[in-house]
Design a protein around this motif. Structure first.
Motif, mmCIF file in Angstrom:
data_model
loop_
_atom_site.group_PDB
_atom_site.id
_atom_site.type_symbol
_atom_site.label_atom_id
_atom_site.label_comp_id
_atom_site.label_asym_id
_atom_site.label_seq_id
_atom_site.Cartn_x
_atom_site.Cartn_y
_atom_site.Cartn_z
ATOM 1 N N GLU A 153 36.299 7.300 9.500
ATOM 2 C CA GLU A 153 36.969 8.508 9.969
ATOM 3 C C GLU A 153 36.472 9.739 9.219
ATOM 4 O OE1 GLU A 153 41.526 9.929 11.045
ATOM 5 O OE2 GLU A 153 41.165 8.076 9.947
ATOM 6 N N LEU A 154 36.087 9.561 7.952
ATOM 7 C CA LEU A 154 35.571 10.681 7.170
ATOM 8 C C LEU A 154 34.300 11.238 7.805
ATOM 9 C CD1 LEU A 154 35.762 12.393 4.560
ATOM 10 C CD2 LEU A 154 34.329 10.673 3.467
ATOM 11 N N PHE A 155 33.412 10.349 8.205
ATOM 12 C CA PHE A 155 32.172 10.803 8.836
ATOM 13 C C PHE A 155 32.456 11.495 10.162
ATOM 14 C CE2 PHE A 155 28.809 9.777 11.943
ATOM 15 C CZ PHE A 155 27.779 10.524 11.390
ATOM 16 N N MET A 221 27.692 20.441 3.772
ATOM 17 C CA MET A 221 29.087 20.032 3.954
ATOM 18 C C MET A 221 29.321 18.715 3.231
ATOM 19 S SD MET A 221 31.083 19.569 7.563
ATOM 20 C CE MET A 221 30.383 21.153 8.071
ATOM 21 N N LEU A 222 30.407 18.634 2.460
ATOM 22 C CA LEU A 222 30.720 17.417 1.714
ATOM 23 C C LEU A 222 32.224 17.321 1.508
ATOM 24 C CD1 LEU A 222 30.238 18.046 -2.045
ATOM 25 C CD2 LEU A 222 29.417 19.727 -0.423
ATOM 26 N N PRO A 223 32.767 16.104 1.291
ATOM 27 C CA PRO A 223 34.211 15.952 1.060
ATOM 28 C C PRO A 223 34.629 16.611 -0.251
ATOM 29 C CG PRO A 223 33.186 13.858 1.631
ATOM 30 C CD PRO A 223 32.081 14.813 1.354
ATOM 31 N N ARG A 224 35.851 17.150 -0.284
ATOM 32 C CA ARG A 224 36.340 17.772 -1.503
ATOM 33 C C ARG A 224 36.563 16.746 -2.608
ATOM 34 N NH1 ARG A 224 37.862 23.058 -1.300
ATOM 35 N NH2 ARG A 224 37.958 24.006 0.777
ATOM 36 N N ASN A 225 36.983 15.541 -2.255
ATOM 37 C CA ASN A 225 37.250 14.516 -3.259
ATOM 38 C C ASN A 225 36.106 13.515 -3.319
ATOM 39 O OD1 ASN A 225 37.721 13.520 -0.719
ATOM 40 N ND2 ASN A 225 39.505 12.314 -1.287
ATOM 41 N N PRO A 230 32.732 6.484 -3.994
ATOM 42 C CA PRO A 230 31.408 6.088 -4.487
ATOM 43 C C PRO A 230 30.322 6.095 -3.418
ATOM 44 C CG PRO A 230 32.859 4.183 -4.304
ATOM 45 C CD PRO A 230 33.708 5.397 -4.072
ATOM 46 N N HIS A 231 30.701 5.972 -2.138
ATOM 47 C CA HIS A 231 29.708 5.921 -1.059
ATOM 48 C C HIS A 231 29.752 7.180 -0.188
ATOM 49 C CE1 HIS A 231 29.079 1.756 -2.177
ATOM 50 N NE2 HIS A 231 30.367 1.510 -2.012
ATOM 51 N N ALA A 232 30.289 8.255 -0.722
ATOM 52 C CA ALA A 232 30.375 9.493 0.063
ATOM 53 C C ALA A 232 28.984 10.071 0.300
ATOM 54 C CB ALA A 232 31.249 10.517 -0.663
ATOM 55 N N ASN A 242 19.826 18.312 11.255
ATOM 56 C CA ASN A 242 21.045 17.845 10.591
ATOM 57 C C ASN A 242 20.750 16.509 9.927
ATOM 58 O OD1 ASN A 242 22.566 20.051 11.483
ATOM 59 N ND2 ASN A 242 23.113 19.025 13.383
ATOM 60 N N ASP A 243 20.840 16.470 8.602
ATOM 61 C CA ASP A 243 20.567 15.257 7.842
ATOM 62 C C ASP A 243 21.843 14.768 7.166
ATOM 63 O OD1 ASP A 243 17.828 15.281 8.450
ATOM 64 O OD2 ASP A 243 17.437 16.741 6.847
ATOM 65 N N TYR A 244 22.041 13.464 7.204
ATOM 66 C CA TYR A 244 23.168 12.811 6.558
ATOM 67 C C TYR A 244 22.648 12.184 5.280
ATOM 68 C CZ TYR A 244 27.651 10.322 6.480
ATOM 69 O OH TYR A 244 28.906 9.865 6.148
ATOM 70 N N LEU A 245 22.862 12.841 4.134
ATOM 71 C CA LEU A 245 22.197 12.493 2.889
ATOM 72 C C LEU A 245 23.186 11.949 1.862
ATOM 73 C CD1 LEU A 245 19.961 15.685 2.526
ATOM 74 C CD2 LEU A 245 19.354 13.504 3.578
ATOM 75 N N PRO A 246 22.699 11.135 0.910
ATOM 76 C CA PRO A 246 23.577 10.674 -0.180
ATOM 77 C C PRO A 246 23.967 11.826 -1.089
ATOM 78 C CG PRO A 246 21.308 9.986 -0.564
ATOM 79 C CD PRO A 246 21.352 10.554 0.826
ATOM 80 N N MET A 247 25.076 11.643 -1.810
ATOM 81 C CA MET A 247 25.602 12.711 -2.641
ATOM 82 C C MET A 247 24.663 13.047 -3.805
ATOM 83 S SD MET A 247 28.165 14.662 -2.276
ATOM 84 C CE MET A 247 29.087 13.614 -1.149
ATOM 85 N N GLU A 248 23.753 12.140 -4.152
ATOM 86 C CA GLU A 248 22.815 12.411 -5.243
ATOM 87 C C GLU A 248 21.862 13.553 -4.911
ATOM 88 O OE1 GLU A 248 23.490 9.488 -4.023
ATOM 89 O OE2 GLU A 248 24.518 8.477 -5.708
ATOM 90 N N LYS A 249 21.742 13.897 -3.634
ATOM 91 C CA LYS A 249 20.857 14.989 -3.226
ATOM 92 C C LYS A 249 21.495 16.366 -3.413
ATOM 93 C CE LYS A 249 17.269 12.690 -1.568
ATOM 94 N NZ LYS A 249 15.872 12.905 -2.040
#
Length: 264
Positions: A153-155, A221-225, A230-232, A242-249
């Protein structure tokens, strides 16, 4: 002999009747609950499953991570033993003295001391549970986000917000002020609002990428929390992609557009 044999069924009948009544009441409540699930709305079954069986997943996740401090446990066992012996000795002396003063021969049973120690431990356990419940209730009541979130649902919410942002950018002519007004206007139908949930712009960090004329040319765009997820992942929109990237980027993207970022 016959009197004893006849009294046994009479004593067992009330217990069997009481047990039957409990089973019937629980069954009726369960059936009524199943009938109410469609009324409660979609996803209510998942919520009930999470509340009733979620502790199993919690134990499976946390038990392998527990480390035992054997020195502390040995000290606790020693303290409990000393308290048990001294408490029993004190109760034994007091009750014996009182019994002798009243002309009786009575001694403090050891099982009473053991039961008192168990009751004291249960009291501490109940106090800890009450404190934990109060803490969690206070934390949940202060949150503006949804208490429950289905997988994926987050995605979907991020995609919905990204689509609404793209449409707002086109309607506002890439003007930052107008984009903010459009997305924050509750009367417009850019975003689907669920009952009991905060608006999507309040649940996500949205960083607008602008050029030298403050024209919006992209977004991050990223979640506030995201720290508790860990997999956000994040959505990076730039140069018509539009790229769906890991948070490490995220640090790399912020470094790349450090002089072009504005908050929504």
């Amino acid at each position: 002999m016959s009197g004893k044999s006849e009294s046994t069924p009479q004593k067992s009948e009330p217990r069997l009747r009481r047990l039957t009544e409990i089973v019937v009441v629980i069954s009726i409540l369960f059936v009524l609950f199943l009938m109410l699930l469609p009324v409660l709305g979609p996803g209510s079954g998942d919520v009930v499953s999470a509340l009733t069986l979620g502790w199993l997943a919690f134990l499976r996740r946390t038990l392998p991570q527990i480390t035992w401090n054997w020195d502390l446990m040995a000290m606790a066992a020693l303290c409990i033993t000393v308290i048990l012996l001294l408490g029993h000795r004190l109760a034994f002396r007091l009750t014996t003295s009182i019994a002798r003063a009243t002309g009786r021969d009575w001694r403090w049973p050891r099982r009473w001391t053991l039961c008192g120690l168990i009751a004291l431990g249960l009291g501490f356990l109940v106090g800890m549970c009450t404190g934990g419940i109060a803490h969690q209730v206070g934390w949940l009541s202060s949150q503006t986000e949804s208490w429950y979130e289905r997988k994926g649902e987050l995605f979907l919410d991020m995609r919905q917000l990204a689509t609404a942002l793209d449409q707002a950018v086109l309607d506002a002519g890439h003007d930052v002020k107008k984009i903010r007004q459009i997305l924050n206007d509750p009367e417009l139908s850019y975003l689907r609002i669920r009952s009991g949930e905060s608006p999507l712009p309040e649940r996500f960090h949205v960083l607008l990428i602008v050029d030298s004329t403050d024209t919006v040319i992209g977004s991050i765009m990223l979640p506030r929390n995201f720290a508790s997820r860990p997999h956000a992942r994040l959505i990076y929109s730039f140069e018509n992609k539009n790229d769906y990237l890991p948070m490490e980027k995220l640090p790399e993207l912020i470094q790349k557009h450090q002089r072009q970022l504005l908050t929504l």
